[in-house]
Design an enzyme around this catalytic site. Structure first.
Site, PDB file in Angstrom:
ATOM      1  NE  ARG A   1      17.792  58.925  82.182  1.00  0.00           N
ATOM      2  CZ  ARG A   1      16.583  59.468  81.978  1.00  0.00           C
ATOM      3  NH1 ARG A   1      15.994  59.348  80.798  1.00  0.00           N
ATOM      4  NH2 ARG A   1      15.982  60.144  82.939  1.00  0.00           N
TER       5      ARG A   1
ATOM      6  CD  GLN B   1      25.429  46.302  85.514  1.00  0.00           C
ATOM      7  OE1 GLN B   1      24.609  45.650  84.864  1.00  0.00           O
ATOM      8  NE2 GLN B   1      25.421  46.321  86.830  1.00  0.00           N
ATOM      9  CG  ASN B   2      25.874  53.075  87.178  1.00  0.00           C
ATOM     10  OD1 ASN B   2      24.979  52.258  86.964  1.00  0.00           O
ATOM     11  ND2 ASN B   2      26.380  53.276  88.374  1.00  0.00           N
TER      12      ASN B   2
ATOM     13  CG  HIS C   1      25.781  48.646  80.132  1.00  0.00           C
ATOM     14  ND1 HIS C   1      24.937  48.384  81.185  1.00  0.00           N
ATOM     15  CD2 HIS C   1      26.176  47.435  79.668  1.00  0.00           C
ATOM     16  CE1 HIS C   1      24.818  47.071  81.335  1.00  0.00           C
ATOM     17  NE2 HIS C   1      25.570  46.477  80.432  1.00  0.00           N
TER      18      HIS C   1
ATOM     19  CB  CYS D   1      32.407  63.595  59.259  1.00  0.00           C
ATOM     20  SG  CYS D   1      30.783  63.118  59.896  1.00  0.00           S
TER      21      CYS D   1
ATOM     22  CB  SER E   1      18.579  44.491  89.891  1.00  0.00           C
ATOM     23  OG  SER E   1      18.803  44.562  88.481  1.00  0.00           O
TER      24      SER E   1
ATOM     25  CG  ASN F   1      21.854  45.711  95.694  1.00  0.00           C
ATOM     26  OD1 ASN F   1      22.362  46.570  94.991  1.00  0.00           O
ATOM     27  ND2 ASN F   1      20.648  45.201  95.478  1.00  0.00           N
TER      28      ASN F   1
HETATM   29  N1  APR Z   1      22.289  51.780  97.739  1.00  0.00           N
HETATM   30  C1  APR Z   1      22.554  50.520  97.307  1.00  0.00           C
HETATM   31  N2  APR Z   1      21.789  49.859  96.402  1.00  0.00           N
HETATM   32  C2  APR Z   1      20.714  50.520  95.919  1.00  0.00           C
HETATM   33  C3  APR Z   1      20.370  51.831  96.325  1.00  0.00           C
HETATM   34  C4  APR Z   1      21.206  52.466  97.280  1.00  0.00           C
HETATM   35  N3  APR Z   1      20.965  53.714  97.721  1.00  0.00           N
HETATM   36  N4  APR Z   1      19.230  52.198  95.668  1.00  0.00           N
HETATM   37  C5  APR Z   1      18.885  51.150  94.882  1.00  0.00           C
HETATM   38  N5  APR Z   1      19.763  50.139  95.034  1.00  0.00           N
HETATM   39  C6  APR Z   1      19.781  48.832  94.359  1.00  0.00           C
HETATM   40  C7  APR Z   1      18.400  48.275  94.107  1.00  0.00           C
HETATM   41  O1  APR Z   1      17.986  47.505  95.203  1.00  0.00           O
HETATM   42  C8  APR Z   1      18.640  47.402  92.867  1.00  0.00           C
HETATM   43  O2  APR Z   1      19.012  46.092  93.225  1.00  0.00           O
HETATM   44  O3  APR Z   1      20.370  49.023  93.098  1.00  0.00           O
HETATM   45  C9  APR Z   1      19.837  48.068  92.183  1.00  0.00           C
HETATM   46  C10 APR Z   1      19.461  48.792  90.900  1.00  0.00           C
HETATM   47  O4  APR Z   1      19.011  47.826  89.979  1.00  0.00           O
HETATM   48  P1  APR Z   1      18.558  48.291  88.525  1.00  0.00           P
HETATM   49  O5  APR Z   1      17.620  49.443  88.630  1.00  0.00           O
HETATM   50  O6  APR Z   1      18.131  47.052  87.802  1.00  0.00           O
HETATM   51  O7  APR Z   1      19.875  48.864  87.847  1.00  0.00           O
HETATM   52  P2  APR Z   1      21.093  48.026  87.281  1.00  0.00           P
HETATM   53  O8  APR Z   1      21.269  46.755  88.031  1.00  0.00           O
HETATM   54  O9  APR Z   1      22.262  48.946  87.222  1.00  0.00           O
HETATM   55  O10 APR Z   1      20.620  47.695  85.765  1.00  0.00           O
HETATM   56  C11 APR Z   1      21.559  47.044  84.956  1.00  0.00           C
HETATM   57  O11 APR Z   1      20.073  47.263  83.071  1.00  0.00           O
HETATM   58  O12 APR Z   1      18.558  48.574  82.052  1.00  0.00           O
HETATM   59  C12 APR Z   1      19.849  48.118  81.968  1.00  0.00           C
HETATM   60  O13 APR Z   1      21.655  49.154  80.951  1.00  0.00           O
HETATM   61  C13 APR Z   1      20.813  49.251  82.049  1.00  0.00           C
HETATM   62  O14 APR Z   1      22.938  49.317  83.157  1.00  0.00           O
HETATM   63  C14 APR Z   1      21.569  48.993  83.334  1.00  0.00           C
HETATM   64  C15 APR Z   1      21.389  47.505  83.534  1.00  0.00           C
END
Ligand code: APR
Length: 233
Positions: A59, A91-92, A109, A139, A177, A201
């Protein structure tokens, strides 16, 4: 229409997708390759530290190779030009908001480029690998773990986030999501304080019904458009 003064923005993996960083729950998502239980929990780290270190080494390398996209740049412009309160709660674990120039960023996070010493509790900026057990700069012990909030651990600075949301008159969710709490519940807190709520989204999230407005599309298109709109108001 109440004037907007204080804005809270929540970002998720979707805002960094167009920078080439994989999201979690798409069909090619990170959680398709690895079960969360195997790489993103304290138990996983105790059970197989090498697997976990390797996952986050990957990552970290990916974050360093990525570049901010127009969505990060638009939020950085908003941060520079907005004279009201603004907080980007992400959250990133990437640093693309910061590399685009945003300053008011909170990583709930944790961060890929930060490591945490389990021996002395120090945190350090870190760009290399942890797999070979490097010594802690403070340390000297080989006790560094990723400074990432794993499932089952408390997200960072929650009091500060709740305070910002309680003062917000606009809450915007971008590229998430709505699958993971507490972040997925922020919109409910915001709307209970009568803040305006907007979701940007690629597809409807699990929490879309909580938002006054949902705009579907790519963040690199929707976010610059929205920033233009809110700065123009
Ligand atoms: N533009 C806008 N939205 C997008 C794009 C884009 N180019 N590509 C993907 N998406 C949307 C998807 O439709 C989805 O709803 O981004 C969202 C990503 O969802 P996840 O993969 O679940 O990521 P996230 O919501 O950040 O997850 C939350 O879960 O696993 C844990 O700690 C981790 O921080 C993370 C948390």
């Amino acid at each position: 229409m109440t004037a907007i003064r204080n804005i809270v923005i929540l970002t998720g993996a979707g805002i960094s997708a167009e920078s080439g960083l994989r999201t979690f729950r798409a069909e090619d998502g990170l959680w398709e390759d690895h079960r969360v239980e195997d790489v993103a929990t304290p138990e996983a780290f105790r059970r197989d530290p090498e697997l976990v270190q390797r996952f986050y080494d990957e990552r970290r390398a990916g974050v360093l190779a990525a570049r901010p996209n127009p969505a990060h740049e638009a939020l950085a412009r908003l941060d520079r030009e907005w004279d009201g309160e603004l907080l980007i709660v992400t959250q990133n674990i990437d640093d693309l908001h910061e590399r685009a120039g945003a300053a008011r960023v909170l990583h709930m996070h944790g961060e890929a480029l930060s490591v945490w010493c389990l021996a002395c509790d120090a945190r350090h900026h870190w760009e290399g690998a942890l797999l070979d057990g490097p010594p802690c700069p403070s340390c000297g012990q080989a006790a560094l773990r990723p400074d990432i909030v794993w499932f089952g651990e408390m997200p960072y600075r929650m009091e500060e986030i709740f305070r910002a949301i309680s003062r917000a008159d606009m809450f915007v969710s971008i590229g998430t999501s709505g699958a993971v709490y507490p972040a997925a519940g922020f919109v409910q807190q915001a709307s209970s304080h009568r803040a305006r709520t907007l979701e940007l989204n690629l597809e409807p999230s699990q929490g879309s019904h909580w938002f006054e407005e949902t705009r579907l599309g790519a963040a690199s298109v929707l976010v610059p458009e929205w920033v233009e709109e809110v700065l123009g108001d």
